[in-house]
Design a protein around this motif. Structure first.
Motif, PDB file in Angstrom:
ATOM      1  N   GLY A  34       0.882  -1.829   0.520  1.00  0.00           N
ATOM      2  CA  GLY A  34       0.107   0.043  -0.063  1.00  0.00           C
ATOM      3  C   GLY A  34       0.659   1.339  -0.623  1.00  0.00           C
ATOM      4  O   GLY A  34       0.318   2.042   0.382  1.00  0.00           O
ATOM      5  N   TYR A  35       2.013   0.867  -0.720  1.00  0.00           N
ATOM      6  CA  TYR A  35       2.877   1.913  -0.617  1.00  0.00           C
ATOM      7  C   TYR A  35       3.463   2.819  -1.649  1.00  0.00           C
ATOM      8  O   TYR A  35       3.244   1.677  -3.091  1.00  0.00           O
ATOM      9  CB  TYR A  35       4.471   2.399   0.547  1.00  0.00           C
ATOM     10  CG  TYR A  35       3.757   1.947   2.695  1.00  0.00           C
ATOM     11  CD1 TYR A  35       3.718   3.376   2.857  1.00  0.00           C
ATOM     12  CD2 TYR A  35       3.282   0.760   2.377  1.00  0.00           C
ATOM     13  CE1 TYR A  35       3.527   3.070   4.192  1.00  0.00           C
ATOM     14  CE2 TYR A  35       3.111   0.959   3.964  1.00  0.00           C
ATOM     15  CZ  TYR A  35       3.443   2.204   4.459  1.00  0.00           C
ATOM     16  OH  TYR A  35       2.498   2.138   6.006  1.00  0.00           O
ATOM     17  N   GLU A  36       3.951   3.739  -2.151  1.00  0.00           N
ATOM     18  CA  GLU A  36       4.375   4.086  -3.404  1.00  0.00           C
ATOM     19  C   GLU A  36       5.711   4.189  -3.046  1.00  0.00           C
ATOM     20  O   GLU A  36       6.151   5.182  -2.085  1.00  0.00           O
ATOM     21  CB  GLU A  36       3.872   5.146  -3.388  1.00  0.00           C
ATOM     22  CG  GLU A  36       4.358   5.880  -5.462  1.00  0.00           C
ATOM     23  CD  GLU A  36       3.828   7.583  -5.659  1.00  0.00           C
ATOM     24  OE1 GLU A  36       4.031   7.949  -6.947  1.00  0.00           O
ATOM     25  OE2 GLU A  36       2.641   8.181  -4.584  1.00  0.00           O
ATOM     26  N   PRO A  37       6.386   3.542  -3.840  1.00  0.00           N
ATOM     27  CA  PRO A  37       8.125   3.933  -3.802  1.00  0.00           C
ATOM     28  C   PRO A  37       8.193   5.269  -4.063  1.00  0.00           C
ATOM     29  O   PRO A  37       8.296   5.612  -5.766  1.00  0.00           O
ATOM     30  CB  PRO A  37       8.440   3.103  -4.916  1.00  0.00           C
ATOM     31  CG  PRO A  37       7.371   2.112  -5.346  1.00  0.00           C
ATOM     32  CD  PRO A  37       6.152   2.910  -4.954  1.00  0.00           C
ATOM     33  N   VAL A  38       9.232   6.048  -2.969  1.00  0.00           N
ATOM     34  CA  VAL A  38      10.085   6.905  -3.575  1.00  0.00           C
ATOM     35  C   VAL A  38      10.897   7.512  -3.764  1.00  0.00           C
ATOM     36  O   VAL A  38      12.122   7.976  -4.234  1.00  0.00           O
ATOM     37  CB  VAL A  38       8.956   8.224  -2.462  1.00  0.00           C
ATOM     38  CG1 VAL A  38       7.227   8.148  -3.072  1.00  0.00           C
ATOM     39  CG2 VAL A  38       9.478   7.665  -1.496  1.00  0.00           C
TER      40      VAL A  38
END
Length: 211
Positions: A34-38
């Motif tokens: 549920g996380y966006e890779p940044v």
């Protein structure tokens, strides 16, 4: 020489391919959580191993604590302590490695507690983990750099045939300089940190290659 250069180029290309595949796999896993890779994933296997090895502080911790084991029980005490404590530490290392590989996110154990601890205990456990981790980082860096300062000044003292005797002020001053240097290095981008960790590999290749 040309064959060695071609082999080195091939190895670098293979390493880059492996790093890209690992990065893609980790990125997909983060999306599943549920996380966006940044963050940029620029550390390869060699870089990861180098950081894991250096963070243990072998140079400044083992050498500065040998005297306590020798005074307390002699060489047998050192051997048995290493075997017993090393076995326990290896179990912890394997467990932590399994956890952080299952949850490849920033935060390490602080983040994995969300999934491993009962929901009602997550806030307190995360609070304790965060503060203990912070205190451990502060104390670990201070003790390792202080020990490194002692070893460096002791080497200088021996090099001058003990004409130079380091004082407490000298030790603290060198320690502060080492901490500043370490802080500067760790403030660099991951691209440069990855290059720094590859310097020993390049040096070894240069030594054993044909001139």
């Amino acid at each position: 020489m040309a064959i060695k250069q071609q082999q080195a180029t091939s190895d670098n290309a293979q390493a880059a391919s492996d790093n890209n595949s690992l990065s893609d796999e980790d990125g997909r896993r983060i999306v599943e959580l549920g996380y966006e890779p940044v963050f940029k994933r620029e550390f390869g296997r060699l870089s990861s191993f180098s950081f894991a090895f250096s963070i243990s502080g072998l140079y400044a911790t083992i050498a500065t604590t040998f005297i306590y084991g020798l005074q307390a029980g002699g060489a047998p005490a050192l051997v048995w302590c290493w075997l017993i404590a090393g076995s326990g530490c290896m179990c912890i290392a394997l467990s932590v490695a399994e956890l952080v590989s299952a949850y490849p996110t920033s935060g390490g154990l602080y983040f994995t507690l969300k999934y491993l601890v009962p929901t009602e205990r997550v806030p307190l456990t995360s609070w304790l983990c965060g503060w203990l981790n912070l205190l451990g980082q502060v104390a670990g860096v201070a003790s390792a750099d202080y020990g490194c300062s002692q070893l460096l000044l002791a080497a200088i003292s021996m090099g001058t045939e003990f004409h130079y005797q380091p004082t407490a002020g000298h030790t603290v001053g060198v320690m502060a300089a080492i901490i500043f240097l370490h802080g500067f290095i760790n403030s660099l981008s991951t691209k440069w940190l990855d290059r720094i960790t590859k310097c020993p590999k390049i040096a070894v290749y240069w030594v054993f290659s044909d001139k």
